[in-house]
Write a protein that holds these residues in place. Structure first.
Motif, PDB file in Angstrom:
ATOM      1  N   GLU A   7       0.821  -1.206   0.000  1.00 35.98           N
ATOM      2  CA  GLU A   7       0.000   0.000   0.000  1.00 35.98           C
ATOM      3  C   GLU A   7       0.863   1.268   0.000  1.00 35.98           C
ATOM      4  O   GLU A   7       2.019   1.274   0.464  1.00 35.98           O
ATOM      5  N   LYS A   8       0.278   2.323  -0.520  1.00 38.44           N
ATOM      6  CA  LYS A   8       0.965   3.611  -0.614  1.00 38.44           C
ATOM      7  C   LYS A   8       1.357   4.134   0.761  1.00 38.44           C
ATOM      8  O   LYS A   8       2.389   4.795   0.940  1.00 38.44           O
ATOM      9  N   SER A   9       0.559   3.800   1.766  1.00 41.97           N
ATOM     10  CA  SER A   9       0.785   4.321   3.111  1.00 41.97           C
ATOM     11  C   SER A   9       1.774   3.499   3.932  1.00 41.97           C
ATOM     12  O   SER A   9       2.155   3.894   5.035  1.00 41.97           O
ATOM     13  N   TRP A  10       2.173   2.324   3.386  1.00 41.14           N
ATOM     14  CA  TRP A  10       3.066   1.469   4.161  1.00 41.14           C
ATOM     15  C   TRP A  10       4.453   2.095   4.288  1.00 41.14           C
ATOM     16  O   TRP A  10       4.943   2.750   3.360  1.00 41.14           O
ATOM     17  N   VAL A  11       5.095   1.841   5.418  1.00 42.69           N
ATOM     18  CA  VAL A  11       6.438   2.372   5.672  1.00 42.69           C
ATOM     19  C   VAL A  11       7.427   1.206   5.728  1.00 42.69           C
ATOM     20  O   VAL A  11       7.244   0.262   6.507  1.00 42.69           O
ATOM     21  N   LEU A  12       8.450   1.275   4.869  1.00 52.94           N
ATOM     22  CA  LEU A  12       9.480   0.247   4.853  1.00 52.94           C
ATOM     23  C   LEU A  12      10.235   0.265   6.175  1.00 52.94           C
ATOM     24  O   LEU A  12      10.660   1.318   6.654  1.00 52.94           O
ATOM     25  N   GLY A  13      10.384  -0.879   6.767  1.00 55.38           N
ATOM     26  CA  GLY A  13      11.043  -0.968   8.059  1.00 55.38           C
ATOM     27  C   GLY A  13      10.072  -0.951   9.213  1.00 55.38           C
ATOM     28  O   GLY A  13      10.438  -1.278  10.347  1.00 55.38           O
ATOM     29  N   VAL A  14       8.827  -0.561   8.929  1.00 53.46           N
ATOM     30  CA  VAL A  14       7.792  -0.547   9.963  1.00 53.46           C
ATOM     31  C   VAL A  14       6.690  -1.546   9.629  1.00 53.46           C
ATOM     32  O   VAL A  14       6.405  -2.475  10.389  1.00 53.46           O
ATOM     33  N   ASP A  15       6.066  -1.334   8.459  1.00 53.32           N
ATOM     34  CA  ASP A  15       4.971  -2.222   8.039  1.00 53.32           C
ATOM     35  C   ASP A  15       5.488  -3.453   7.276  1.00 53.32           C
ATOM     36  O   ASP A  15       4.840  -4.492   7.263  1.00 53.32           O
ATOM     37  N   TYR A  16       6.608  -3.312   6.649  1.00 53.67           N
ATOM     38  CA  TYR A  16       7.199  -4.435   5.917  1.00 53.67           C
ATOM     39  C   TYR A  16       8.704  -4.223   5.887  1.00 53.67           C
ATOM     40  O   TYR A  16       9.196  -3.089   6.017  1.00 53.67           O
ATOM     41  N   SER A  17       9.417  -5.318   5.737  1.00 53.81           N
ATOM     42  CA  SER A  17      10.877  -5.238   5.765  1.00 53.81           C
ATOM     43  C   SER A  17      11.476  -6.077   4.652  1.00 53.81           C
ATOM     44  O   SER A  17      10.920  -7.107   4.251  1.00 53.81           O
ATOM     45  N   MET A  18      12.612  -5.614   4.172  1.00 51.72           N
ATOM     46  CA  MET A  18      13.317  -6.327   3.105  1.00 51.72           C
ATOM     47  C   MET A  18      14.156  -7.436   3.732  1.00 51.72           C
ATOM     48  O   MET A  18      14.923  -7.195   4.666  1.00 51.72           O
ATOM     49  N   VAL A  19      13.994  -8.652   3.263  1.00 49.75           N
ATOM     50  CA  VAL A  19      14.715  -9.787   3.845  1.00 49.75           C
ATOM     51  C   VAL A  19      15.875 -10.257   2.972  1.00 49.75           C
ATOM     52  O   VAL A  19      16.625 -11.134   3.386  1.00 49.75           O
ATOM     53  N   GLU A  20      15.992  -9.696   1.791  1.00 52.94           N
ATOM     54  CA  GLU A  20      17.113 -10.004   0.907  1.00 52.94           C
ATOM     55  C   GLU A  20      17.566  -8.729   0.215  1.00 52.94           C
ATOM     56  O   GLU A  20      16.767  -7.805   0.015  1.00 52.94           O
ATOM     57  N   SER A  21      18.796  -8.674  -0.146  1.00 51.35           N
ATOM     58  CA  SER A  21      19.291  -7.535  -0.914  1.00 51.35           C
ATOM     59  C   SER A  21      18.642  -7.540  -2.290  1.00 51.35           C
ATOM     60  O   SER A  21      18.394  -8.619  -2.862  1.00 51.35           O
ATOM     61  N   PRO A  22      18.364  -6.368  -2.859  1.00 48.65           N
ATOM     62  CA  PRO A  22      17.774  -6.315  -4.202  1.00 48.65           C
ATOM     63  C   PRO A  22      18.682  -7.004  -5.219  1.00 48.65           C
ATOM     64  O   PRO A  22      19.907  -6.929  -5.120  1.00 48.65           O
ATOM     65  N   LEU A  23      18.074  -7.713  -6.151  1.00 50.19           N
ATOM     66  CA  LEU A  23      18.825  -8.415  -7.190  1.00 50.19           C
ATOM     67  C   LEU A  23      18.568  -7.746  -8.530  1.00 50.19           C
ATOM     68  O   LEU A  23      17.425  -7.653  -8.982  1.00 50.19           O
TER      69      LEU A  23
END
Length: 693
Positions: free
Chosen positions: A574-590
């Motif tokens: 969602e547009k309102s989601w905050v990276l690191g709060v609502d969702y997190s990256m578990v792998e480095s971008p490929l």
């Protein structure tokens, strides 16, 4: 359980009157049938004009059973009552018999008939049917059933030989012809006819003679069975006839050929009920997907003739059609992506249909029954790329369809030049192949297929193909890598005009736009599960990300361009989601470039929702509010240079399954093998992706 028997039509190439004279010689005793100790006439009736003769006998049988069983039963002999109705006018004989001994515990009913051959009045036909129902027998029901069926089938095989024996005896006595019955008023005008006495025999009611002749064309001849279907035991013949009759009475569509029915019986060990269920499912499948017309309707793409390394090549030493498959030279991944699973299955089905046609042709050519073919598989070149998981999965599904609808068509499978990786492939595939088929596999590693004990034992030397050291030029394509320019998107495959044989496909495809990534969600119920992926970048450069989400995505947002037919684009974050709060990256971008094939996996650390994302190559995500989404980039979506395409496949495996299958799923274009060492720790999240250019 009631045991039933139905014989095929057995033909004596002698007139009815001669056969009746031979049959009469069996009474009152018959040394050729030791179980038949003797008989006694109970009643006898002859019609006024002599055309009808009815005789009833009590027959004494010495059943070969264990002494203990006879003592428990309290009998030494078993008695049957046999009623024979002989009609000289219609030239028919009906025999009806039932057991008198243990009638309250066991019911045995037999009906046999002799009649004139419908196409040659100087030949005689014989048919036989029987049923056995053991209600109770001192706790020995199964034993008695086995003894009864064994002795009955043994006497069936001996029955025709006995009649032939007495026919030869008559001929040796100088009796080669017996005049037919004539009405009394005509006898004065002709020479006296020697009419044999009435004979005891099983047959259908007198009035049914005409009906029997009308139905004769629907019945199987014993000589036909031996010539076109092979040597069958009496009970196997009976199973074939009973299943065939059931189809004629109940099946509204096209009745399968006899050899096709027989294959299903063999596949189910001649259990009629199980074979009927399997056959009916297959007939429904054939009708639903128009498989009967596949040889006329299937037109394989031109590239398939170049890259599918398989084809027919003469026959083996037993006359079976020979199919050669150079599996080690085939690009299975390329074929699946360029052809699609539907078309690949359709091509395999056309090969099986062609194989059945070739079996029929070879049966005529070699003058003996040929109902299966031989497959020679060359594995030179087989390596870990052939164990690409989606390809193996497609192979297993094809095997499943073929096993269900073309049973017992493979006579022998010769596998040559098997490399070290073959046991891994065999471990994956063998559980989907039934035991009867697996017993037909012969595997040769290295060059041990050459010389005595090798291919020459099964294929004539002059037919062994040149690439295996033989002298025969083989026209089977050599295969090779399928160009990626031939790969098709899911939309193109879905828009095919063919009727779908599978309701789902392995691959999905999507369009990715600048500012509008394509995202899919995967729910993980247990930590340490493994998310695996395989995708190809068909157009443009992309970045692949995997996130763990603490929030559940609402209704999927689709890019406005998705209204265009064939366009698939779904956004979940969602547009309102905050990276690191609502969702997190578990792998480095490929970073993924156009034309690359990517395979990899991620061992999850926590249960929950994981989002896989493909986005147009751009700035890396940062903490804080998410970047502007669909509403902010509508204008840029129409720019064709920002439109990318990806074809992908994902699967979730349990961690223990993943560890156990690392080696088997390793690919030369895969990073699976790099993970196998790290899967022992479920507290760490690890992944690996490897790019093939």
């Amino acid at each position: 359980m009631v045991q039933k028997y139905q014989s095929p039509v057995r033909v004596y190439k002698h007139p009815f009157e001669m056969v009746m004279a031979a049959y009469e010689k069996r009474f009152p005793t018959c040394p050729q049938i030791p179980v038949f100790v003797g008989s006694e006439v109970l009643s006898e009736v002859t019609g006024e004009d002599g055309s009808l003769h009815i005789i009833e006998r009590s027959c004494k049988l010495n059943v070969d059973a264990p002494r203990l069983l006879k003592k428990i039963a309290g009998v030494e002999y078993v008695y049957f009552v046999q009623k024979n109705t002989l009609n000289w006018k219609d030239r028919t004989l009906l025999i009806e018999a039932h057991n008198e001994t243990f009638a309250s515990r066991v019911t045995v009913i037999e009906r046999c008939s002799y009649s004139v051959h419908p196409e040659n009045e100087d030949w005689t036909c014989f048919e036989q049917s029987a049923s056995l129902d053991i209600k109770s027998f001192f706790g020995f029901e199964n034993t008695v059933e086995k003894i009864a069926m064994k002795q009955y089938t043994a006497n069936i095989k001996r029955g025709k030989e006995v009649i032939e024996y007495y026919l030869n005896e008559l001929i040796a006595e100088g009796i080669t012809e017996i005049p037919r019955w004539v009405p009394p008023e005509k006898r004065a005008l002709s020479k006296p006819a020697i009419v044999p006495c009435a004979l005891p025999i099983p047959i259908i009611p007198t009035g049914a003679a005409a009906e029997m002749r009308n139905k004769r064309t629907d019945k199987l001849d014993a000589d036909y069975i031996e010539r076109y279907l092979g040597q069958l035991t009496p009970m196997q013949e009976s199973c074939l006839i009973r299943l065939r009759q059931w189809l004629q009475e109940t099946h509204k569509g096209k009745i399968p050929k006899d050899e096709h029915i027989l294959r299903f019986l063999r596949a189910r060990d001649f259990n009629v009920d199980k074979a009927r269920e399997m056959l009916c499912q297959s007939l429904t499948w054939r009708k639903q997907y128009q498989v009967d017309y596949i040889l006329e309707t299937w037109r394989p793409p031109a590239f398939l003739q170049e890259y599918y390394a398989g084809g027919w090549h003469f026959h083996d030493s037993e006359g079976r059609p020979l199919y050669i498959l150079r599996l080690g030279q085939m690009d299975t991944k390329g074929l699946v992506k360029a052809l699609g699973e539907e078309a690949l299955l359709r091509h395999v089905l056309s090969i099986n249909e062609e194989g059945q046609k070739r079996c029929e042709e070879n049966t005529k050519i070699f003058g003996r029954p040929i109902t299966s073919w031989t497959c020679l598989v060359d594995l030179e070149g087989l390596n870990m790329r052939h164990l690409w998981r989606p390809g193996v999965k497609a192979l297993l599904r094809i095997i499943e369809v073929v096993e269900a609808n073309y049973p017992e068509t493979l006579g022998r499978l010769l596998i040559v030049r098997a490399p070290r990786v073959f046991p891994v492939l065999w471990t994956l595939v063998s559980p989907f192949i039934n035991d009867n088929t697996r017993q037909k596999f012969l595997v040769y590693s290295g060059n041990n297929y050459q010389g005595v004990g090798g291919l020459v034992d099964y294929i004539d030397k002059e037919i062994i193909p040149d690439f295996l050291g033989g002298g025969c030029m083989c026209t089977v394509p050599e295969g090779g890598l399928v160009p990626k320019s031939l790969y098709q998107t899911e939309e193109a495959l879905e828009n095919s005009d063919h009727i779908k044989l599978w309701t789902e496909t392995i691959y999905q495809s999507a369009h990715v736009f600048k500012g509008a990534p394509h995202e899919i969600v995967i729910e993980i119920l247990e930590g340490s599960s493994v998310i695996t992926w395989d995708f190809d970048i068909l157009k443009g450069d992309l970045v692949f990300n995997i996130f763990h989400s603490k929030r559940s995505p609402q209704n999927s947002k689709k890019d406005p361009s998705a209204s265009t037919p064939g366009v698939n684009n779904v956004q979940l974050i969602e547009k309102s989601w905050v990276l690191g709060v609502d969702y997190s990256m578990v792998e480095s971008p490929l970073m993924c470039r156009e034309g690359e094939s990517i395979q990899g996996s991620h061992i999850t650390r926590w249960p929950g929702l994981y989002i896989l994302q493909w986005k147009v190559n751009g700035p890396a995500p940062v903490s804080g509010p998410a970047l502007p989404r669909v509403d902010d980039v509508l204008a840029s979506l129409q720019v064709s240079s920002h439109k990318c395409k990806v074809m992908y496949y994902t699967e979730v495996l349990a961690s223990e399954d993943f560890r156990g299958s690392m080696t088997s799923l390793e690919s030369c274009h895969s990073g699976f093998s790099q993970l196998s060492g790290g899967t022992t720790s479920s507290s760490q999240s690890q992944s690996s992706s490897l790019v093939s250019r």
